[in-house]
Design an enzyme around this catalytic site. Structure first.
Site, short mmCIF file in Angstrom:
data_model
loop_
_atom_site.label_atom_id
_atom_site.label_comp_id
_atom_site.label_asym_id
_atom_site.label_seq_id
_atom_site.Cartn_x
_atom_site.Cartn_y
_atom_site.Cartn_z
N ARG A 43 -10.11 -11.32 2.05
CA ARG A 43 -11.00 -12.34 1.50
C ARG A 43 -10.39 -13.73 1.60
O ARG A 43 -11.12 -14.73 1.64
CB ARG A 43 -11.38 -11.99 0.06
N LYS B 139 0.84 -1.19 0.00
CA LYS B 139 0.00 0.00 0.00
C LYS B 139 0.88 1.25 0.00
O LYS B 139 1.96 1.25 0.60
CB LYS B 139 -0.87 0.04 1.27
#
Length: 484
Positions: free
Chosen positions: A338, A264
């Site tokens: 996820r 990120k």
């Protein structure tokens, strides 16, 4: 601020307190305000005329003498109010009360004539509790302001319930607000154990060996890159009389997310201590459920981990095998939530709950679509989707149902595995929900709380300060109550 709330059958003007709060509607005193004004020989009406307090919701003015402080609080226009406004009035009022000189305050039960004493007492008390929250643990000079609030003509059991629910919200907010060097997966599990012990809940915690032994390959791939070990947490509430039914809750538990090798940018990493807001909401909800004692079993699951970079971290192009046997091609290590949820959902589904609700700060695309105050609701079961949406509406939390478009499943097809962990940027939140559905074999709802789970500024959270919001606790509790 530390706030204590109780009720009295008496009206504001009948209750002896050094500070009093009455409503103003459409620029005019409420019935309670007029009674108090009469007792004060018209001083309030004269003061109101001077201040020209308008019809803007949340405006207020304080009239003070040597003996009493009176807050005139505007509820806006005379008509068209909602219970959510009563709750928000409580939040704003908590901040006003902190600035008063008096510690003891009696407050008009806002709009009780419209909504009933029970409903208005609950909304007002909940707002007061939510608005009083602060996280000052790491401040060297944190001032503890205390206020004792009495709701005039209030309904005591409703206030007690609001207190119980907000204790769960407080716990969730505290967990999210802890810095990541303090709250790692091991510490999250320890605090869940502490809550379970205090609440009389069962809890099982699995470490790295058990996680691998169970075949949770997707979860383990994310977790193994960190020096802080993962913890898989199972919390169980059992009612006094077993019914044979049970519900499941699953929360995303990334205590910090660097993005892994799909790193990120710095600006996107500053709120990643909040990537476990789903897990925090589940833990907070279980605390409340234990106190409210609904007649249905509830099991909660959290796959706690950190997504870090190291020689052990997983990579793009890796192929992982999940708990249910499906294989996953990794195309982005920043789509890690996820992967941990895949194994948690498959494990929870194996226990055969009649329904499952999962919460996660999953996708930035959901924030783009719905903003900072609304969660995306995804489900292939329309009846369950309506049920959870209704629970959220009753709880005062905003959700919006998003489509589970079958045509988008093709975007998750992999050339080398059963499925890949990302598709493209078009409809990313929908694709994430479709990915999760591959691992939930029971009726399930996915709530993407990436927007409302963490407030970056005050505008993002009308029910509390910057930081963790505790979003989802109230919805989960209401859903379980409705199901029971």
């Amino acid at each position: 601020m530390v706030i204590r709330v109780k009720t009295t059958r008496r009206k504001v003007f009948e209750y002896d307190a050094p500070a009093r709060v009455v409503a103003v509607l459409g620029g005019q005193l409420s019935d309670e305000g007029r009674w108090l004004d009469s007792q004060m020989n018209g001083a309030l009406s004269r003061f109101l005329k001077k201040t020209r307090l308008g019809s803007e919701f949340g405006e207020y003015a304080t009239y003070a003498t040597e003996d009493v402080e009176v807050v005139l609080f505007s509820l806006g226009k005379r008509r068209g109010h909602t219970l959510e406004q009563v709750r928000e009035a409580g939040v704003r009022l908590a901040k006003i009360l902190a600035r008063l000189n008096s510690r003891d305050v009696v407050v008009e039960n806002f709009l009780a004539s419209r909504f009933g004493k029970k409903e208005s007492s609950y909304a007002l008390a909940e707002g007061l509790f939510l608005g009083a929250y602060s996280f000052d643990k790491y401040k060297s000079r944190a001032e503890q302001v205390r206020r004792n609030v009495v709701i005039a003509q209030g309904f005591g059991p409703a206030v007690d319930r609001a207190r119980a629910v907000c204790a769960g919200v407080y716990l969730a907010r505290d967990l999210v607000n802890e810095p990541p060097n303090v709250l790692n997966p091991v510490e999250l599990a320890r605090r869940a154990e502490e809550m379970a012990k205090e609440s009389g809940l069962e809890i099982n915690v699995f470490g790295p060996e058990k996680i691998q032994e169970l075949g949770m390959g997707a979860y383990w791939a994310v977790a193994k890159g960190s020096d802080n070990e993962p913890r898989f947490i199972e919390i169980v509430y059992r009612p006094e009389q077993a019914s044979g039914r049970h519900l499941a809750l699953v929360g995303k538990g990334l205590t910090f997310d660097t993005g892994g090798y799909s790193l990120k940018p710095p600006a996107s990493m500053t709120t990643m201590k909040g990537d476990m807001a789903g897990a925090a909401a589940v833990i907070g909800a279980m605390k409340v459920i234990a106190e409210l004692n609904p007649p249905v079993e509830v099991r909660a699951y959290i796959a706690a981990a950190e997504n870090m970079i190291s020689g052990h971290a997983y990579r793009v192009d890796d192929v992982l095998k999940a708990y249910n046997g499906k294989t996953i091609e990794v195309l982005n290590t920043d789509a890690e939530g996820r992967l941990t949820l895949a194994d948690a959902l498959a494990y929870a589904s194996e226990k055969k709950p009649e329904a499952l609700v999962e919460l996660s700060t999953l996708t930035g695309s959901c924030v783009v679509a719905l903003g900072a105050q609304i969660a995306g609701l995804f489900s292939e079961d329309e009846s369950l989707a309506r049920e959870v949406a209704r629970a959220a509406e009753e709880a005062g939390e905003k959700v919006w149902q998003m489509p589970m478009e079958p045509a988008y499943k093709r975007l998750l097809k992999s050339e080398v595995a059963d499925v890949k962990n990302v598709g493209n940027r078009k409809g990313g939140a929908i694709q994430a929900a479709l990915f999760l559905a591959e691992f939930a074999s029971v009726p399930f709802v996915h709530l993407d709380i990436a927007g409302p789970g963490f407030a970056e500024d005050e505008e993002d959270n009308p029910l509390g300060p910057v930081g963790g919001t505790g979003f989802g606790v109230r919805t989960l509790v209401r859903w379980v109550e409705r199901r029971a």
